[in-house]
Design a protein around this motif. Structure first.
Motif, PDB file in Angstrom:
ATOM      1  N   ARG A 183      81.193 104.801  56.994  1.00  0.00           N
ATOM      2  CA  ARG A 183      79.812 105.242  56.787  1.00  0.00           C
ATOM      3  C   ARG A 183      79.434 105.372  55.320  1.00  0.00           C
ATOM      4  O   ARG A 183      78.264 105.502  54.994  1.00  0.00           O
ATOM      5  N   SER A 184      80.441 105.364  54.451  1.00  0.00           N
ATOM      6  CA  SER A 184      80.156 105.522  53.024  1.00  0.00           C
ATOM      7  C   SER A 184      81.202 104.761  52.212  1.00  0.00           C
ATOM      8  O   SER A 184      82.250 104.372  52.737  1.00  0.00           O
ATOM      9  N   ASP A 185      80.907 104.572  50.926  1.00  0.00           N
ATOM     10  CA  ASP A 185      81.866 103.927  50.030  1.00  0.00           C
ATOM     11  C   ASP A 185      83.150 104.754  49.928  1.00  0.00           C
ATOM     12  O   ASP A 185      84.247 104.210  49.856  1.00  0.00           O
ATOM     13  N   LYS A 186      82.993 106.057  49.934  1.00  0.00           N
ATOM     14  CA  LYS A 186      84.140 106.966  49.844  1.00  0.00           C
ATOM     15  C   LYS A 186      85.050 106.799  51.070  1.00  0.00           C
ATOM     16  O   LYS A 186      86.275 106.739  50.945  1.00  0.00           O
ATOM     17  N   GLU A 187      84.453 106.721  52.245  1.00  0.00           N
ATOM     18  CA  GLU A 187      85.224 106.534  53.477  1.00  0.00           C
ATOM     19  C   GLU A 187      85.888 105.157  53.485  1.00  0.00           C
ATOM     20  O   GLU A 187      87.039 105.019  53.894  1.00  0.00           O
ATOM     21  N   PHE A 188      85.171 104.147  53.018  1.00  0.00           N
ATOM     22  CA  PHE A 188      85.699 102.791  52.911  1.00  0.00           C
ATOM     23  C   PHE A 188      86.960 102.780  52.038  1.00  0.00           C
ATOM     24  O   PHE A 188      88.006 102.276  52.435  1.00  0.00           O
ATOM     25  N   LEU A 189      86.866 103.386  50.870  1.00  0.00           N
ATOM     26  CA  LEU A 189      87.988 103.458  49.938  1.00  0.00           C
ATOM     27  C   LEU A 189      89.151 104.252  50.533  1.00  0.00           C
ATOM     28  O   LEU A 189      90.311 103.832  50.448  1.00  0.00           O
ATOM     29  N   PHE A 190      88.859 105.373  51.156  1.00  0.00           N
ATOM     30  CA  PHE A 190      89.888 106.222  51.763  1.00  0.00           C
ATOM     31  C   PHE A 190      90.706 105.449  52.797  1.00  0.00           C
ATOM     32  O   PHE A 190      91.940 105.497  52.808  1.00  0.00           O
ATOM     33  N   LEU A 228      95.326  94.655  48.599  1.00  0.00           N
ATOM     34  CA  LEU A 228      94.749  95.992  48.784  1.00  0.00           C
ATOM     35  C   LEU A 228      94.683  96.749  47.462  1.00  0.00           C
ATOM     36  O   LEU A 228      93.675  97.401  47.167  1.00  0.00           O
ATOM     37  N   ALA A 229      95.739  96.668  46.675  1.00  0.00           N
ATOM     38  CA  ALA A 229      95.756  97.363  45.378  1.00  0.00           C
ATOM     39  C   ALA A 229      94.620  96.868  44.486  1.00  0.00           C
ATOM     40  O   ALA A 229      93.932  97.678  43.846  1.00  0.00           O
ATOM     41  N   LYS A 230      94.399  95.562  44.459  1.00  0.00           N
ATOM     42  CA  LYS A 230      93.315  95.000  43.635  1.00  0.00           C
ATOM     43  C   LYS A 230      91.953  95.476  44.119  1.00  0.00           C
ATOM     44  O   LYS A 230      91.086  95.814  43.310  1.00  0.00           O
ATOM     45  N   ILE A 231      91.769  95.494  45.441  1.00  0.00           N
ATOM     46  CA  ILE A 231      90.492  95.962  46.006  1.00  0.00           C
ATOM     47  C   ILE A 231      90.273  97.432  45.635  1.00  0.00           C
ATOM     48  O   ILE A 231      89.187  97.821  45.197  1.00  0.00           O
ATOM     49  N   THR A 276      89.505  97.874  41.934  1.00  0.00           N
ATOM     50  CA  THR A 276      88.137  97.410  41.677  1.00  0.00           C
ATOM     51  C   THR A 276      87.111  98.434  42.141  1.00  0.00           C
ATOM     52  O   THR A 276      86.166  98.759  41.412  1.00  0.00           O
ATOM     53  N   LEU A 277      87.298  98.955  43.355  1.00  0.00           N
ATOM     54  CA  LEU A 277      86.351  99.942  43.885  1.00  0.00           C
ATOM     55  C   LEU A 277      86.353 101.226  43.060  1.00  0.00           C
ATOM     56  O   LEU A 277      85.297 101.790  42.803  1.00  0.00           O
ATOM     57  N   LYS A 278      87.533 101.661  42.652  1.00  0.00           N
ATOM     58  CA  LYS A 278      87.609 102.875  41.825  1.00  0.00           C
ATOM     59  C   LYS A 278      86.936 102.661  40.473  1.00  0.00           C
ATOM     60  O   LYS A 278      86.302 103.559  39.952  1.00  0.00           O
ATOM     61  N   GLY A 279      87.063 101.442  39.943  1.00  0.00           N
ATOM     62  CA  GLY A 279      86.411 101.112  38.683  1.00  0.00           C
ATOM     63  C   GLY A 279      84.895 101.143  38.793  1.00  0.00           C
ATOM     64  O   GLY A 279      84.200 101.571  37.864  1.00  0.00           O
ATOM     65  N   LYS A 280      84.385 100.680  39.925  1.00  0.00           N
ATOM     66  CA  LYS A 280      82.927 100.680  40.155  1.00  0.00           C
ATOM     67  C   LYS A 280      82.386 102.080  40.342  1.00  0.00           C
ATOM     68  O   LYS A 280      81.245 102.363  40.027  1.00  0.00           O
ATOM     69  N   ASN A 281      83.230 102.980  40.899  1.00  0.00           N
ATOM     70  CA  ASN A 281      82.775 104.338  41.199  1.00  0.00           C
ATOM     71  C   ASN A 281      82.874 105.267  39.976  1.00  0.00           C
ATOM     72  O   ASN A 281      82.406 106.384  40.023  1.00  0.00           O
ATOM     73  N   ASN A 282      83.519 104.802  38.923  1.00  0.00           N
ATOM     74  CA  ASN A 282      83.648 105.652  37.723  1.00  0.00           C
ATOM     75  C   ASN A 282      82.567 105.378  36.708  1.00  0.00           C
ATOM     76  O   ASN A 282      81.896 104.463  36.637  1.00  0.00           O
TER      77      ASN A 282
END
Length: 118
Positions: A55-62, A106-109, A112-118
């Motif tokens: 439902r959210s980017d946070k949930e997706f990343l988790f 998975l590590a690359k994804i 990348t996602l953590k980089g976008k969220n910072n």
């Protein structure tokens, strides 16, 4: 529908893990380690599927982080199965390479996602 490499790879990997589980339980009569690798190896793709429905980017990343952890756990069980001669080096190498590839993707994804969220 757009092709999702990690979704496809994790599904095919789960199929291989299920076949490994069947081999271990029927041919090797091994029921403890095989159950562990079945759980972790099939959980990778299940969590990826859950992440896609998040439902959210946070949930997706988790959920992707859980998939990564399950992939690392699967590698541990594979190493243990090889070290205890339940699987041959040839059997190990084939599945291990796939598990490592899934971890790297998975590590690359995740990075990348953590980089976008910072």
């Amino acid at each position: 529908m757009k092709e999702n490499i990690i979704q496809e790879k994790s599904f095919l990997f789960a199929v291989r893990i299920i076949n490994l589980y069947k081999h271990l339980t029927t041919k090797k009569k091994e029921f403890v380690l095989s159950k562990q690798i079945l759980r972790s190896g099939t959980s990778i793709g299940a969590n990826i599927e859950e992440s896609i429905g998040g439902r959210s980017d946070k949930e997706f990343l988790f959920k992707l982080e859980i998939s990564y952890k399950e992939a690392r756990e699967t590698i541990y069980w594979l190493k243990l199965l090889k070290a205890t001669d339940y699987i041959s080096i040839t059997e190990f190498d084939s599945v291990f390479i796939e598990a490592e590839e899934i971890c790297k993707i998975l590590a690359k994804i995740i990075i990348t996602l953590k980089g976008k969220n910072n």
